[in-house]
Design a protein around this motif. Structure first.
Motif, PDB file in Angstrom:
ATOM      1  N   GLU A  29       1.113  -1.017  -0.547  1.00 54.46           N
ATOM      2  CA  GLU A  29      -0.349  -0.072   0.172  1.00 54.46           C
ATOM      3  C   GLU A  29       1.071   1.731  -0.425  1.00 54.46           C
ATOM      4  O   GLU A  29       0.608   2.234  -0.742  1.00 54.46           O
ATOM      5  CB  GLU A  29      -0.920   0.011   0.873  1.00 54.46           C
ATOM      6  CG  GLU A  29      -1.312   1.199   1.461  1.00 54.46           C
ATOM      7  CD  GLU A  29      -3.201   1.148   0.946  1.00 54.46           C
ATOM      8  OE1 GLU A  29      -3.520   0.494   0.738  1.00 54.46           O
ATOM      9  OE2 GLU A  29      -3.280   2.145   1.066  1.00 54.46           O
ATOM     10  N   ILE A  30       1.927   1.393   0.752  1.00 54.22           N
ATOM     11  CA  ILE A  30       2.812   2.564   0.831  1.00 54.22           C
ATOM     12  C   ILE A  30       3.517   2.745   0.285  1.00 54.22           C
ATOM     13  O   ILE A  30       3.314   4.013  -0.738  1.00 54.22           O
ATOM     14  CB  ILE A  30       3.218   1.824   2.973  1.00 54.22           C
ATOM     15  CG1 ILE A  30       2.249   2.632   3.749  1.00 54.22           C
ATOM     16  CG2 ILE A  30       3.879   3.588   2.580  1.00 54.22           C
ATOM     17  CD1 ILE A  30       2.791   2.984   4.944  1.00 54.22           C
ATOM     18  N   PHE A  31       4.185   1.383  -0.462  1.00 51.44           N
ATOM     19  CA  PHE A  31       5.052   2.075  -1.779  1.00 51.44           C
ATOM     20  C   PHE A  31       4.334   2.116  -2.765  1.00 51.44           C
ATOM     21  O   PHE A  31       4.719   3.017  -3.659  1.00 51.44           O
ATOM     22  CB  PHE A  31       5.780   0.597  -2.066  1.00 51.44           C
ATOM     23  CG  PHE A  31       6.918  -0.337  -0.847  1.00 51.44           C
ATOM     24  CD1 PHE A  31       7.354   1.173  -0.473  1.00 51.44           C
ATOM     25  CD2 PHE A  31       7.458  -0.770  -1.070  1.00 51.44           C
ATOM     26  CE1 PHE A  31       8.400   0.950   0.414  1.00 51.44           C
ATOM     27  CE2 PHE A  31       8.422  -1.598  -0.229  1.00 51.44           C
ATOM     28  CZ  PHE A  31       8.631  -0.379   0.716  1.00 51.44           C
ATOM     29  N   THR A  61      16.565  -3.671   5.717  1.00 50.70           N
ATOM     30  CA  THR A  61      16.764  -2.355   4.447  1.00 50.70           C
ATOM     31  C   THR A  61      15.069  -2.198   4.752  1.00 50.70           C
ATOM     32  O   THR A  61      14.052  -3.599   4.221  1.00 50.70           O
ATOM     33  CB  THR A  61      17.379  -3.027   4.026  1.00 50.70           C
ATOM     34  OG1 THR A  61      17.097  -3.829   2.865  1.00 50.70           O
ATOM     35  CG2 THR A  61      18.720  -3.437   4.581  1.00 50.70           C
ATOM     36  N   LYS A  62      14.912  -1.181   3.790  1.00 48.48           N
ATOM     37  CA  LYS A  62      14.311  -0.512   3.009  1.00 48.48           C
ATOM     38  C   LYS A  62      14.172  -1.622   1.584  1.00 48.48           C
ATOM     39  O   LYS A  62      12.764  -1.792   1.287  1.00 48.48           O
ATOM     40  CB  LYS A  62      13.491   0.810   3.024  1.00 48.48           C
ATOM     41  CG  LYS A  62      12.657   1.195   1.781  1.00 48.48           C
ATOM     42  CD  LYS A  62      12.577   2.547   2.290  1.00 48.48           C
ATOM     43  CE  LYS A  62      13.538   3.853   1.473  1.00 48.48           C
ATOM     44  NZ  LYS A  62      12.357   4.835   0.545  1.00 48.48           N
ATOM     45  N   GLU A  63      15.403  -1.528   1.135  1.00 44.64           N
ATOM     46  CA  GLU A  63      15.447  -2.842   0.185  1.00 44.64           C
ATOM     47  C   GLU A  63      15.133  -4.493   0.234  1.00 44.64           C
ATOM     48  O   GLU A  63      14.244  -4.666  -0.635  1.00 44.64           O
ATOM     49  CB  GLU A  63      16.557  -2.666  -0.352  1.00 44.64           C
ATOM     50  CG  GLU A  63      17.282  -0.801  -1.470  1.00 44.64           C
ATOM     51  CD  GLU A  63      17.661  -0.286  -0.020  1.00 44.64           C
ATOM     52  OE1 GLU A  63      16.741  -0.263   0.775  1.00 44.64           O
ATOM     53  OE2 GLU A  63      17.813   1.240  -0.342  1.00 44.64           O
ATOM     54  N   SER A  64      15.409  -4.199   1.350  1.00 46.19           N
ATOM     55  CA  SER A  64      14.863  -5.680   1.381  1.00 46.19           C
ATOM     56  C   SER A  64      13.515  -5.935   1.076  1.00 46.19           C
ATOM     57  O   SER A  64      12.261  -7.181   0.917  1.00 46.19           O
ATOM     58  CB  SER A  64      15.951  -6.194   2.575  1.00 46.19           C
ATOM     59  OG  SER A  64      15.117  -6.026   3.922  1.00 46.19           O
ATOM     60  N   LEU A  65      12.772  -5.455   2.036  1.00 45.36           N
ATOM     61  CA  LEU A  65      11.187  -5.340   2.108  1.00 45.36           C
ATOM     62  C   LEU A  65      10.500  -4.335   0.848  1.00 45.36           C
ATOM     63  O   LEU A  65      10.277  -6.014   0.101  1.00 45.36           O
ATOM     64  CB  LEU A  65      10.906  -4.413   2.579  1.00 45.36           C
ATOM     65  CG  LEU A  65       9.356  -3.659   2.997  1.00 45.36           C
ATOM     66  CD1 LEU A  65       8.738  -5.264   3.914  1.00 45.36           C
ATOM     67  CD2 LEU A  65       9.071  -2.459   3.780  1.00 45.36           C
ATOM     68  N   LEU A  66      10.857  -4.539  -0.479  1.00 43.13           N
ATOM     69  CA  LEU A  66      10.731  -4.198  -1.210  1.00 43.13           C
ATOM     70  C   LEU A  66      10.712  -4.901  -2.226  1.00 43.13           C
ATOM     71  O   LEU A  66       9.684  -5.418  -3.083  1.00 43.13           O
ATOM     72  CB  LEU A  66      11.753  -2.807  -2.272  1.00 43.13           C
ATOM     73  CG  LEU A  66      11.624  -2.804  -3.689  1.00 43.13           C
ATOM     74  CD1 LEU A  66       9.824  -2.234  -3.844  1.00 43.13           C
ATOM     75  CD2 LEU A  66      12.314  -1.640  -4.494  1.00 43.13           C
ATOM     76  N   GLU A  67      12.268  -5.984  -2.165  1.00 39.75           N
ATOM     77  CA  GLU A  67      12.728  -7.490  -2.769  1.00 39.75           C
ATOM     78  C   GLU A  67      11.172  -7.976  -2.211  1.00 39.75           C
ATOM     79  O   GLU A  67      10.456  -9.071  -3.334  1.00 39.75           O
ATOM     80  CB  GLU A  67      13.800  -8.218  -2.420  1.00 39.75           C
ATOM     81  CG  GLU A  67      14.334  -8.944  -3.157  1.00 39.75           C
ATOM     82  CD  GLU A  67      15.833  -8.911  -3.063  1.00 39.75           C
ATOM     83  OE1 GLU A  67      16.031 -10.052  -3.114  1.00 39.75           O
ATOM     84  OE2 GLU A  67      16.311  -8.050  -2.712  1.00 39.75           O
TER      85      GLU A  67
END
Lengths: 205, 205
Positions: A29-31, A61-67
């Motif tokens: 939702e937030i991304f 990390t935010k990157e690992s969450l995006l992945e």
């Protein structure tokens, strides 16, 4: 996918899975509304009702969450190859089904519209994901369209290579208009009309 | 547009115009790569080699800067109505010319891809701009396609309403693929092929 509604012998793991899944839903939702760059881990943690440290425990990390968000979406999108996908007409029908499903999932549509646009920038952490995603999708649909062409199943004058690029572009572009004016845009109807028009025999026939 | 290379009697104004134009170019780049929400006025000021106060003198808020960037782009895009636009085939040819121009302007393409996706969120300052932009473009192209249909200039089976939505979607979706793989995607060729296919007589004929 773990069915969270049934009792399980895994105990603590199941609870951790449910928490992880909840974080992924919130992050989607937030991304999708803020974009990857503007979203913060603090904001996501607050929306999950956990501390920033609690969030970092699951995703350092935010990157690992995006992945993880992208992998989660890929696993639940219905876009994975299916047994009858070697039949190119069945493949096109499944594209229509995916778009029909997306029309009930504005959050996911937002996520992909925003991230695929942001990811044009080479430094974006999802740049390689989207380059590969589109390369793969184009190759797969070009193969399906070539098979249709080779068996005289395309309407006269339709170029199989161009059609594959066009179908993907149409799916993406319809989403932009649909998000801005959901009442006015029937993504499935427009795409079905175009596919039927490109085929010697309509999909529904 | 002010020609900044020639001497002018306007003196200080011309200098201010040049500074303002430079800020708009830099902001186009930064909004297009970072997105509106993630971009900061401090970052834009630094990229312009001026102080934050200097930037705020020209644009008191990030919203006002975004508005000016969009207005500047609209004024220089070649998308404004032209005298011969009542001829629907000339209108379609001009769409091709705009896409051909865009293919030399990756910064502008990034800006519009990112902002139109971000603006799906109602709270985004460009939400209304994009809702109106697409409403207007759809109405205008639907009118052109209806004229083509009424004068038997569309290929059999082509629906004028769907075609208008489809052309806009195709332009947007092709940009997403082109930004990620510029060598592989010929936006103009794909769009021209589709337009020719939808017309009773090809555009180039």
């Amino acid at each position: 996918m773990v069915d969270l509604s049934t009792p399980t012998a895994r105990g603590g793991y199941a609870k951790g899975d449910a928490r992880r899944e909840h974080i992924l839903e919130v992050a989607t939702e937030i991304f999708g509304t803020q974009g990857f760059r503007a979203a913060t881990m603090l904001q996501i943690a607050a929306a999950c009702d956990i501390s920033r440290t609690g969030l970092l425990h699951h995703f350092p990390t935010k990157e690992s969450l995006l992945e993880a968000v992208l992998a989660h979406r890929d696993a639940t999108s219905g876009e994975q190859p299916e047994p009858n996908d070697s039949d190119p007409r069945a493949r096109l029908r499944r594209i229509l089904a995916v778009v029909e499903h997306n029309a009930t999932q504005p959050r996911i549509v937002n996520l992909f519209s925003v991230l695929s646009a942001e990811a044009g920038e080479r430094s974006h952490p999802a740049h390689d994901y989207f380059v590969q995603r589109y390369d793969h999708l184009r190759a797969e649909l070009q193969e399906a369209c070539r098979t249709l062409a080779a068996t005289d199943q395309l309407a006269p004058g339709v170029d199989p290579h161009a059609l594959a690029v066009e179908i993907i572009a149409l799916m993406d572009g319809l989403q932009v208009q649909w998000v801005l004016a959901p009442e006015d845009i029937d993504m499935v109807a427009i795409l079905r009309h175009r596919l039927n028009d490109a085929l010697a025999i309509p999909l529904d026939a």
